[in-house]
Design a protein around this motif. Structure first.
Motif, mmCIF file in Angstrom:
data_model
loop_
_atom_site.group_PDB
_atom_site.id
_atom_site.type_symbol
_atom_site.label_atom_id
_atom_site.label_comp_id
_atom_site.label_asym_id
_atom_site.label_seq_id
_atom_site.Cartn_x
_atom_site.Cartn_y
_atom_site.Cartn_z
ATOM 1 N N TRP A 165 8.951 -10.854 -0.054
ATOM 2 C CA TRP A 165 8.277 -9.878 -1.022
ATOM 3 C C TRP A 165 9.688 -9.413 -1.813
ATOM 4 C CZ3 TRP A 165 8.567 -9.102 3.160
ATOM 5 C CH2 TRP A 165 9.788 -8.493 4.374
ATOM 6 N N GLN A 166 9.388 -8.314 -2.922
ATOM 7 C CA GLN A 166 10.523 -7.324 -3.960
ATOM 8 C C GLN A 166 10.043 -5.877 -3.111
ATOM 9 O OE1 GLN A 166 9.348 -5.770 -7.423
ATOM 10 N NE2 GLN A 166 11.355 -7.012 -8.060
ATOM 11 N N GLY A 167 11.959 -5.865 -2.668
ATOM 12 C CA GLY A 167 12.119 -4.193 -2.414
ATOM 13 C C GLY A 167 12.399 -3.914 -2.834
ATOM 14 N N TRP A 168 12.208 -2.289 -3.755
ATOM 15 C CA TRP A 168 13.620 -2.194 -3.987
ATOM 16 C C TRP A 168 14.472 -0.887 -3.052
ATOM 17 C CZ3 TRP A 168 14.168 -1.539 -9.115
ATOM 18 C CH2 TRP A 168 13.493 -2.317 -9.836
ATOM 19 N N ARG A 169 15.542 -0.556 -2.893
ATOM 20 C CA ARG A 169 16.340 0.429 -2.387
ATOM 21 C C ARG A 169 17.880 0.814 -3.307
ATOM 22 N NH1 ARG A 169 12.699 -0.876 0.024
ATOM 23 N NH2 ARG A 169 12.415 -2.300 2.425
ATOM 24 N N ASN A 170 17.421 1.897 -3.898
ATOM 25 C CA ASN A 170 18.498 2.820 -3.588
ATOM 26 C C ASN A 170 18.711 2.131 -5.180
ATOM 27 O OD1 ASN A 170 19.526 3.762 -1.328
ATOM 28 N ND2 ASN A 170 20.477 2.523 -0.812
ATOM 29 N N LYS A 216 9.069 -0.902 6.572
ATOM 30 C CA LYS A 216 9.600 0.893 6.758
ATOM 31 C C LYS A 216 10.432 1.315 6.302
ATOM 32 C CE LYS A 216 7.087 0.449 11.216
ATOM 33 N NZ LYS A 216 7.058 0.952 13.248
ATOM 34 N N ASP A 217 11.163 1.188 5.144
ATOM 35 C CA ASP A 217 11.698 1.701 4.499
ATOM 36 C C ASP A 217 12.087 2.859 3.977
ATOM 37 O OD1 ASP A 217 13.945 0.928 6.967
ATOM 38 O OD2 ASP A 217 14.644 -1.253 5.524
ATOM 39 N N ALA A 218 12.433 3.334 3.458
ATOM 40 C CA ALA A 218 11.968 4.181 2.169
ATOM 41 C C ALA A 218 12.716 3.042 0.869
ATOM 42 C CB ALA A 218 13.173 5.013 2.020
ATOM 43 N N GLY A 219 11.606 3.519 -0.292
ATOM 44 C CA GLY A 219 11.731 1.978 -1.997
ATOM 45 C C GLY A 219 10.455 0.960 -1.516
ATOM 46 N N SER A 220 10.139 1.561 -2.607
ATOM 47 C CA SER A 220 8.823 -0.060 -2.892
ATOM 48 C C SER A 220 9.327 -1.215 -2.266
ATOM 49 C CB SER A 220 8.487 0.155 -4.394
ATOM 50 O OG SER A 220 7.889 1.554 -4.871
ATOM 51 N N ASP A 221 8.172 -1.750 -1.416
ATOM 52 C CA ASP A 221 7.850 -2.875 -1.223
ATOM 53 C C ASP A 221 6.413 -3.310 -1.733
ATOM 54 O OD1 ASP A 221 10.099 -3.893 0.669
ATOM 55 O OD2 ASP A 221 9.661 -1.694 1.806
ATOM 56 N N ILE A 222 6.751 -4.612 -2.157
ATOM 57 C CA ILE A 222 5.562 -4.831 -3.473
ATOM 58 C C ILE A 222 5.718 -6.267 -3.436
ATOM 59 C CG2 ILE A 222 5.581 -2.763 -5.071
ATOM 60 C CD1 ILE A 222 7.324 -3.858 -6.628
ATOM 61 N N GLU A 237 1.123 -1.369 0.334
ATOM 62 C CA GLU A 237 -0.002 0.150 0.024
ATOM 63 C C GLU A 237 0.861 1.064 -0.035
ATOM 64 O OE1 GLU A 237 -3.380 1.894 3.578
ATOM 65 O OE2 GLU A 237 -2.625 0.230 3.407
ATOM 66 N N ASN A 238 0.659 2.408 -1.012
ATOM 67 C CA ASN A 238 1.195 3.889 -0.624
ATOM 68 C C ASN A 238 0.955 4.555 0.501
ATOM 69 O OD1 ASN A 238 1.996 6.117 -1.407
ATOM 70 N ND2 ASN A 238 1.623 5.764 -3.789
ATOM 71 N N ARG A 239 1.511 4.932 1.423
ATOM 72 C CA ARG A 239 0.889 5.844 2.383
ATOM 73 C C ARG A 239 1.975 6.920 2.361
ATOM 74 N NH1 ARG A 239 -1.817 2.034 7.496
ATOM 75 N NH2 ARG A 239 -2.720 1.014 6.784
ATOM 76 N N ASP A 253 4.313 0.234 1.319
ATOM 77 C CA ASP A 253 4.957 -0.653 2.405
ATOM 78 C C ASP A 253 4.289 -1.713 1.901
ATOM 79 O OD1 ASP A 253 7.431 0.329 3.432
ATOM 80 O OD2 ASP A 253 6.081 1.908 4.111
ATOM 81 N N ILE A 254 4.638 -2.552 2.740
ATOM 82 C CA ILE A 254 3.681 -3.791 3.331
ATOM 83 C C ILE A 254 3.423 -3.720 4.754
ATOM 84 C CG2 ILE A 254 4.336 -6.237 3.066
ATOM 85 C CD1 ILE A 254 4.688 -5.739 0.539
ATOM 86 N N PHE A 255 2.283 -4.474 4.457
ATOM 87 C CA PHE A 255 0.899 -4.211 5.345
ATOM 88 C C PHE A 255 0.112 -5.836 5.817
ATOM 89 C CE2 PHE A 255 1.273 -0.151 4.413
ATOM 90 C CZ PHE A 255 1.154 0.886 5.466
ATOM 91 N N ALA A 256 -0.075 -6.253 6.536
ATOM 92 C CA ALA A 256 -0.749 -7.561 7.154
ATOM 93 C C ALA A 256 -2.063 -7.567 8.283
ATOM 94 C CB ALA A 256 0.158 -8.241 8.008
ATOM 95 N N ARG A 257 -2.721 -8.635 7.814
ATOM 96 C CA ARG A 257 -4.291 -8.240 8.977
ATOM 97 C C ARG A 257 -4.329 -9.595 8.637
ATOM 98 N NH1 ARG A 257 -8.938 -3.762 8.521
ATOM 99 N NH2 ARG A 257 -9.295 -3.522 10.695
ATOM 100 N N ALA A 258 -4.526 -10.171 10.521
ATOM 101 C CA ALA A 258 -4.968 -11.917 10.679
ATOM 102 C C ALA A 258 -6.581 -11.228 10.463
ATOM 103 C CB ALA A 258 -4.448 -11.664 11.858
ATOM 104 N N ILE A 259 -7.402 -12.250 10.648
ATOM 105 C CA ILE A 259 -8.580 -12.953 10.275
ATOM 106 C C ILE A 259 -8.918 -13.825 11.160
ATOM 107 C CG2 ILE A 259 -10.503 -12.380 9.453
ATOM 108 C CD1 ILE A 259 -9.353 -11.270 6.683
#
Length: 199
Positions: free
Chosen positions: A54-59, A32-38, A6-8, A13-19
């Motif tokens: 997941w795939q995370g973009w850093r620099n 929480k790091d800068a860079g897209s996590d998708i 989700e773009n906030r 960033d990657i978010f999770a929710r238990a149901i």
């Protein structure tokens, strides 16, 4: 558990929710790091512990990351891939002993190849090249069998896939042309096995 990107505030960033039977629980922010996590994918070990990769973009470079459940939250993200090139399309699976495997495709060799890494006894093992030839090898999907063998299926294309193909230059292979499905097994001891027959 449900995972999403989700773009906030301008950062994915990657978010999770238990149901459970009582409904959705509180949202948990995994990254929480800068860079897209998708593109998160998840699995559960026999003990009920949830893992996500997941795939995370850093620099400007994409790598593969993973985290595991710790109570109501998740561990600090760990970088699974070791290349300085872009890594894509993670897959994840757990076996009945609690080992967790992550596979992905990598552009570290100037073409797409499939690599895997296994978490066992509280540490990551070495990266294993599952399919690392000059051909196009990508989009892995993985599962463990009851013996602990990891099965990896992936797409294979011709050498030069997507390179130098057009009306004036056709030394490569056009996009989405000539794909095959391949399957390889990785034994618990590290030996790769292949099917005798084609899929």
């Amino acid at each position: 558990w449900v995972f999403w990107s989700e773009n906030r505030a301008g950062n994915f960033d990657i978010f999770a929710r238990a149901i459970d039977s009582s409904g959705p629980k509180e949202q948990v922010q995994v990254t929480k790091d800068a860079g897209s996590d998708i593109d998160p994918v998840a699995t559960t070990t026999p003990s009920g512990q949830v893992w996500v990769t997941w795939q995370g973009w850093r620099n400007g470079v994409a790598a593969i990351y993973a985290a595991h459940q710790e109570g109501r939250g998740f561990s600090q993200p760990a970088k699974v891939s070791n290349s300085s090139k872009n890594e894509w399309h993670p897959a994840i699976a757990a076996d009945r002993t609690g080992r967790v495997a992550v596979a992905w495709d990598s552009y570290r060799n100037g073409n797409y190849d499939v690599y895997a890494r296994i978490w066992d006894s509280n540490s990551w093992g070495s990266e294993v090249p599952i399919a690392a030839t000059s051909r196009y090898e990508a989009y892995p999907s993985i599962a463990f069998d009851l013996s602990g063998r990891l099965w990896i299926t992936y797409e294979e294309g011709s050498r030069g896939w997507g390179k130098d193909f057009g009306s004036y230059s056709s030394t490569g292979v056009s996009l989405y042309q000539g794909r095959l499905i391949k399957l390889r097994g990785l034994e618990p001891g590290g030996r790769l096995v292949a099917l005798d027959a084609s899929l």
